[in-house]
Scaffold this motif. Sequence first.
Motif, short mmCIF file in Angstrom:
data_model
loop_
_atom_site.label_atom_id
_atom_site.label_comp_id
_atom_site.label_asym_id
_atom_site.label_seq_id
_atom_site.Cartn_x
_atom_site.Cartn_y
_atom_site.Cartn_z
N TYR A 185 35.64 -4.46 4.73
CA TYR A 185 35.62 -4.72 6.17
C TYR A 185 34.46 -5.66 6.46
CZ TYR A 185 38.71 -0.66 6.54
OH TYR A 185 39.76 0.21 6.41
N MET A 229 31.48 -4.48 8.76
CA MET A 229 30.75 -3.28 8.38
C MET A 229 29.70 -3.60 7.32
SD MET A 229 33.59 -0.27 8.05
CE MET A 229 34.61 0.23 9.43
N GLN A 237 28.52 1.34 5.33
CA GLN A 237 29.68 1.70 6.15
C GLN A 237 30.99 1.49 5.40
OE1 GLN A 237 28.70 -0.90 9.43
NE2 GLN A 237 27.85 0.78 10.67
N ASN A 238 31.07 0.42 4.63
CA ASN A 238 32.27 0.18 3.82
C ASN A 238 32.49 1.31 2.82
OD1 ASN A 238 34.01 -2.44 3.85
ND2 ASN A 238 31.96 -3.14 4.43
N THR A 243 31.33 4.44 2.92
CA THR A 243 31.48 5.80 3.48
C THR A 243 32.64 5.93 4.46
OG1 THR A 243 29.91 5.28 5.27
CG2 THR A 243 29.02 6.26 3.24
N TYR A 244 33.27 4.83 4.82
CA TYR A 244 34.30 4.89 5.87
C TYR A 244 35.40 5.89 5.53
CZ TYR A 244 38.01 3.46 9.05
OH TYR A 244 39.00 3.46 10.01
N GLY A 245 35.94 5.83 4.33
CA GLY A 245 37.03 6.72 3.93
C GLY A 245 36.60 8.18 3.88
N LYS A 287 34.20 9.59 5.68
CA LYS A 287 34.05 10.10 7.05
C LYS A 287 35.41 10.34 7.69
CE LYS A 287 29.49 8.09 7.90
NZ LYS A 287 28.70 7.09 8.66
N ALA A 288 36.36 9.45 7.42
CA ALA A 288 37.70 9.62 7.97
C ALA A 288 38.36 10.90 7.47
CB ALA A 288 38.57 8.41 7.62
N ARG A 337 32.96 2.08 -3.47
CA ARG A 337 33.88 2.74 -2.53
C ARG A 337 34.92 3.56 -3.27
NH1 ARG A 337 36.95 -1.36 1.20
NH2 ARG A 337 37.84 -1.86 -0.84
#
Length: 369
Positions: A88, A91, A95-96, A98-100, A102-103, A147
């Motif tokens: 992304y 981001m 953030q890239n 941890t995004y998944g 957190k989702a 990631r």
Amino acid sequence: MGKEIVFDNVRKKYKDIEIIPNMNFRVEPGERLILLGPSGCGKSTILRMIAGFEFVTEGEIRLDGQVVNDVPSGKRNIAMVFQNYALYPHMTVLQNITYGLKANKVPLTEIENRVDLALDIVELKGYENRKPHELSGGQRQRVALARAIVKKCEYLLLDEPLSNLDAKLRVSARKHLLNIHEKFGQTFIYVTHDQIEAMTLGQKIVLINEGEIQMFDTPEHIYNRPANVFTAQFIGSPPMSVIEARYENGKMYFGNQEYQLDQQWVDFLKNYTKKTILFGIRPEHLEISVSYMDNSLVGVVNYIETQGKDYGVYLQLNNHEVVALSERKNWTVGGEKYIRPMQTELHLFDPDSRLNLGYPETMTSRYDR
């Protein structure tokens, strides 16, 4: 620890175009498997079917014994690294990564532990607040790997993830990949058209051409005991020379030149009835000299290619071109040279099926030693 993957009579068609005619193979739990082949051979389609991005036309794909043909991608316990990294752009690195997590509502403490370990493995500590445009290609590739690591999945799928990197970065990235597999032991499926990546990363290689498996074996077996002409010439740089010869009474004839086979080969071919045979020899197993050698052939030098410390000497042998590796630099283009294939390193193929005829049981090659 990763789990097994099984392809059972899998076919894939797009309308009337058949991409995968009939695919069967099994990946052992925690194994590093390379899907290798030329562009357009179907290897990325196979990976996408494992991931659930493509549907199977016929047959079954089983993950850990479960048929997953109709299981959504998000429920297959896979992590995937793409060729373009798919980060992304708005981001940060953190953030890239941890995004998944957190989702999927992973607890914050668990996220911090996973991220700390992943950043340490891919050597990105200190880059957490940078955005993708502030990173080099190698760093972006490592963000994509991090990631995938933090998902802690049983299957790690990689679709030519190093193809955008230069040669030096690719070597470094391969070390990161091996380190990741060593630590987590996922079942590791890696797609590439690069034979060097395949040979250095793979515990097993599935070599594919036009949607069909040409050979499924270890890198050593694929290089030293190729199952067919395609395998012999796809693996190796420069590739194996495979030329047609006439076989008669223990001798190979290349035009009007003859080459006497050792008795072990003569005994091996005693029931061979065809008039022609395909004769294969790798460049490092073809001796070349300016002086006469016993049981040698004569070739004319077409051109010379630098191969680092060695030189690839391309020679015309009657109507065929063969290549020999030599440490000597000053070969003369157009000059006649003596060449002699090493008897213990020959590969003979059927001219019709193009399959390897096998090897004498008594023969000890450098590979066997």
